[in-house]
Write a protein that holds these residues in place. Structure first.
Motif, PDB file in Angstrom:
ATOM      1  N   GLY A   1      11.171  -4.535 -13.006  1.00  0.00           N
ATOM      2  CA  GLY A   1       9.856  -5.184 -13.083  1.00  0.00           C
ATOM      3  C   GLY A   1       9.012  -4.147 -11.821  1.00  0.00           C
ATOM      4  O   GLY A   1       8.015  -3.627 -11.661  1.00  0.00           O
ATOM      5  N   PHE A   2       9.535  -3.519 -11.765  1.00  0.00           N
ATOM      6  CA  PHE A   2       8.986  -1.718 -10.847  1.00  0.00           C
ATOM      7  C   PHE A   2       8.548  -1.133 -11.757  1.00  0.00           C
ATOM      8  O   PHE A   2       7.069  -0.850 -11.654  1.00  0.00           O
ATOM      9  CB  PHE A   2      10.707  -1.169 -10.276  1.00  0.00           C
TER      10      PHE A   2
ATOM     11  N   VAL B   1       2.782   8.909 -19.978  1.00  0.00           N
ATOM     12  CA  VAL B   1       3.969   8.704 -20.913  1.00  0.00           C
ATOM     13  C   VAL B   1       5.135   9.501 -20.039  1.00  0.00           C
ATOM     14  O   VAL B   1       5.951   8.251 -20.514  1.00  0.00           O
ATOM     15  CB  VAL B   1       3.922  10.239 -22.180  1.00  0.00           C
ATOM     16  N   GLY B   2       5.229  10.379 -19.959  1.00  0.00           N
ATOM     17  CA  GLY B   2       6.451  11.186 -18.516  1.00  0.00           C
ATOM     18  C   GLY B   2       7.404   9.726 -17.910  1.00  0.00           C
ATOM     19  O   GLY B   2       8.559   9.722 -17.847  1.00  0.00           O
ATOM     20  N   ILE B   3       6.488   9.195 -17.630  1.00  0.00           N
ATOM     21  CA  ILE B   3       7.148   8.076 -16.145  1.00  0.00           C
ATOM     22  C   ILE B   3       7.664   6.922 -17.025  1.00  0.00           C
ATOM     23  O   ILE B   3       8.436   6.651 -16.847  1.00  0.00           O
ATOM     24  CB  ILE B   3       5.852   7.192 -16.157  1.00  0.00           C
TER      25      ILE B   3
ATOM     26  N   LEU C   1       4.409  -0.702 -12.357  1.00  0.00           N
ATOM     27  CA  LEU C   1       4.245   1.611 -11.572  1.00  0.00           C
ATOM     28  C   LEU C   1       2.807   1.647 -13.284  1.00  0.00           C
ATOM     29  O   LEU C   1       2.302   1.533 -12.435  1.00  0.00           O
ATOM     30  CB  LEU C   1       5.032   1.559 -11.834  1.00  0.00           C
ATOM     31  N   LEU C   2       3.276   0.633 -13.981  1.00  0.00           N
ATOM     32  CA  LEU C   2       2.842   0.590 -14.989  1.00  0.00           C
ATOM     33  C   LEU C   2       1.113  -0.394 -14.927  1.00  0.00           C
ATOM     34  O   LEU C   2      -0.174   0.208 -15.296  1.00  0.00           O
ATOM     35  CB  LEU C   2       2.548  -0.346 -16.296  1.00  0.00           C
ATOM     36  N   PHE C   3       1.105  -1.640 -14.110  1.00  0.00           N
ATOM     37  CA  PHE C   3       0.067  -1.859 -13.452  1.00  0.00           C
ATOM     38  C   PHE C   3      -1.295  -0.829 -12.707  1.00  0.00           C
ATOM     39  O   PHE C   3      -2.417  -0.162 -12.317  1.00  0.00           O
ATOM     40  CB  PHE C   3       0.198  -3.149 -13.053  1.00  0.00           C
TER      41      PHE C   3
ATOM     42  N   CYS D   1      -4.529   0.651 -13.208  1.00  0.00           N
ATOM     43  CA  CYS D   1      -5.850   0.254 -11.994  1.00  0.00           C
ATOM     44  C   CYS D   1      -6.296   1.752 -11.532  1.00  0.00           C
ATOM     45  O   CYS D   1      -7.880   2.158 -10.787  1.00  0.00           O
ATOM     46  CB  CYS D   1      -5.244  -0.172 -10.978  1.00  0.00           C
ATOM     47  N   PHE D   2      -5.479   2.328 -11.287  1.00  0.00           N
ATOM     48  CA  PHE D   2      -5.584   4.006 -11.067  1.00  0.00           C
ATOM     49  C   PHE D   2      -6.466   4.786 -11.789  1.00  0.00           C
ATOM     50  O   PHE D   2      -8.041   5.431 -11.858  1.00  0.00           O
ATOM     51  CB  PHE D   2      -4.703   5.244 -10.814  1.00  0.00           C
TER      52      PHE D   2
END
Length: 415
Positions: free
Chosen positions: A38-39, A12-14, A43-45, A49-50
């Motif tokens: 795009g970044f 949420v912070g990111i 990053l969300l993708f 995955c993480f």
């Protein structure tokens, strides 16, 4: 807070930071805006995955550990597709299988041990660390008389003792042992009935001695009587000698009769009717001794399996012992109200007398072969009674009540 919650806060912070950055570059730097956008998508993708590869498998492992804590050993974890995590999952499932197998094995052993203890003829009493009784099997409940309880309290750990119940032909061996459990020694008691084994050993011993005495004495008496009858032995008082020899033969024959008790021929009878059949003879015995006898027989039919001849012999011997107790008290004291009471209740016969009584020091030796407190006693009467009642599968006792000072011979017949 759990790890996944920290991860959600980070995500949420990111996202908020990316939103602020996008809002600042939207008008001044359109190209930078699209690059930043795009970044943020990449990053969300990556965060998604993480989460799938790390946080969700970790959360699954925590759930599995909570199930183990609740003793749910049937659940298994599914592979996550992550190599490192799947190593932990396989190890966890393998440990869970072993734990479930050991748990089932211990449950089966515990169940078998409980069934064995419950069905065991040996009494088992388990105690806690403070010595308080926690459990006992049915055999222990039947054996736990006041004398046995007193012996248990006085028995040190690791010791064994034998206890003979006062007024009863019961002999017990008591052992005080312990077993380790979670680092502590838990005490327990084993109570083993030795009555039948000791009785058989005693009977084999006195049968052999009695047969030997009877054989030797009767052979000698028969030879002497034969010589006297043929006039080959000259004695001044031949009649007195013959009587003495006959008395000696009868004395030895009484010993021999103890080992000749026939096996009871049991038949269904009414207990009160069998006592009533002996009534005239018992009243005659008591009248001769100036002792009153009172019969309190229930009108209710009491069906018991008896050998009537042997039962009458037992009842007569019990009443004779009561008469002798009354005579002893009348001899030593001014005592005119000598009374014997014969009572029948369902499956029980009680012969009560208010005679001399049985001291506690004597009560533990009753029903022992050849033990007698009478000057001319041979210790055969109670021995005969014991063997006959045992062959009828009866339980019995002979005790003086310390409160009312009455002596009761109690016979409990099997139902």
């Amino acid at each position: 807070m759990r790890l996944k919650h920290y991860f959600l806060l980070l995500a949420v912070g990111i996202v908020l930071m990316a939103g602020v950055a996008l809002f600042g570059t939207f008008r001044s730097h359109p190209t930078l805006f699209y690059v930043t956008e795009g970044f943020v998508v990449v990053l969300l993708f990556y965060l998604w995955c993480f989460y799938r590869k790390t946080i969700r498998p970790y959360d699954t492992l925590i759930g599995g550990i909570e199930l183990v804590r609740d003793l749910d050993l049937t659940t298994r974890l599914a592979p996550s597709g992550q190599h490192e995590t799947d190593i932990i999952v396989r190890t966890f499932n393998d440990l869970l299988n072993r734990l479930r197998s050991e748990h089932l094995k211990l449950e089966e052993q515990y169940t078998f041990l409980n069934l064995l203890i419950e069905a065991s003829p040996m009494g088992v009493i388990q105690c806690d660390l403070d010595g308080n009784v926690t459990t006992m099997n049915p055999a222990a409940r039947e054996m736990l008389s006041p004398s046995v309880q007193e012996a248990i309290r006085a028995l040190p750990l690791g010791e064994t003792t034998t206890v003979r119940l006062p007024g009863e032909p019961q002999l017990f061996r008591i052992s005080h042992q312990s077993f380790p459990d979670r680092g502590y020694q838990h005490p327990f008691f084993l109570i083993e009935s030795l009555t039948s084994e000791v009785r058989l050993a005693e009977k084999a011993a006195y049968e052999r001695v009695i047969r030997m005495i009877a054989h030797e004495v009767n052979n000698s008496v028969a030879g002497i009587i034969n010589l006297m009858d043929n006039g080959q032995l000259i004695i001044d008082n031949e009649a007195g000698a013959s009587e003495r020899l006959a008395a000696l033969s009868a004395f030895v024959t009484r010993f021999a009769e103890v080992v000749k008790i026939p096996q009871p021929q049991l038949q269904l009878c009414d207990l009160s009717e069998e006592v009533e059949a002996c009534r005239p003879f018992l009243e005659t015995l008591c009248t001769q001794a100036n002792v009153k006898i009172d019969f309190r027989l229930t009108d209710e039919a009491i069906p018991v399996h008896l050998d009537t001849v042997l039962f009458q012999q037992v009842l007569i011997n019990i009443v004779k012992n009561a008469i002798e107790s009354e005579e002893l008290r009348m001899k030593n004291e001014e005592f005119a109200n000598a009374t014997i009471t014969v009572t029948t209740t369902p499956f029980k016969l009680v012969v009560t007398d208010n005679g001399h009584g049985i001291p506690s020091s004597v009560a533990t030796h009753l029903f022992t072969p050849f033990f007698s407190t009478k000057p001319q006693g041979q210790g055969l009467g109670l021995l005969l009674i014991r063997d006959i009642l045992t062959s009828h599968h009866c339980t019995f006792s002979l005790l003086t009540d310390p409160e009312d000072h009455l002596t009761r011979f109690t016979i409990q017949f099997p139902k």
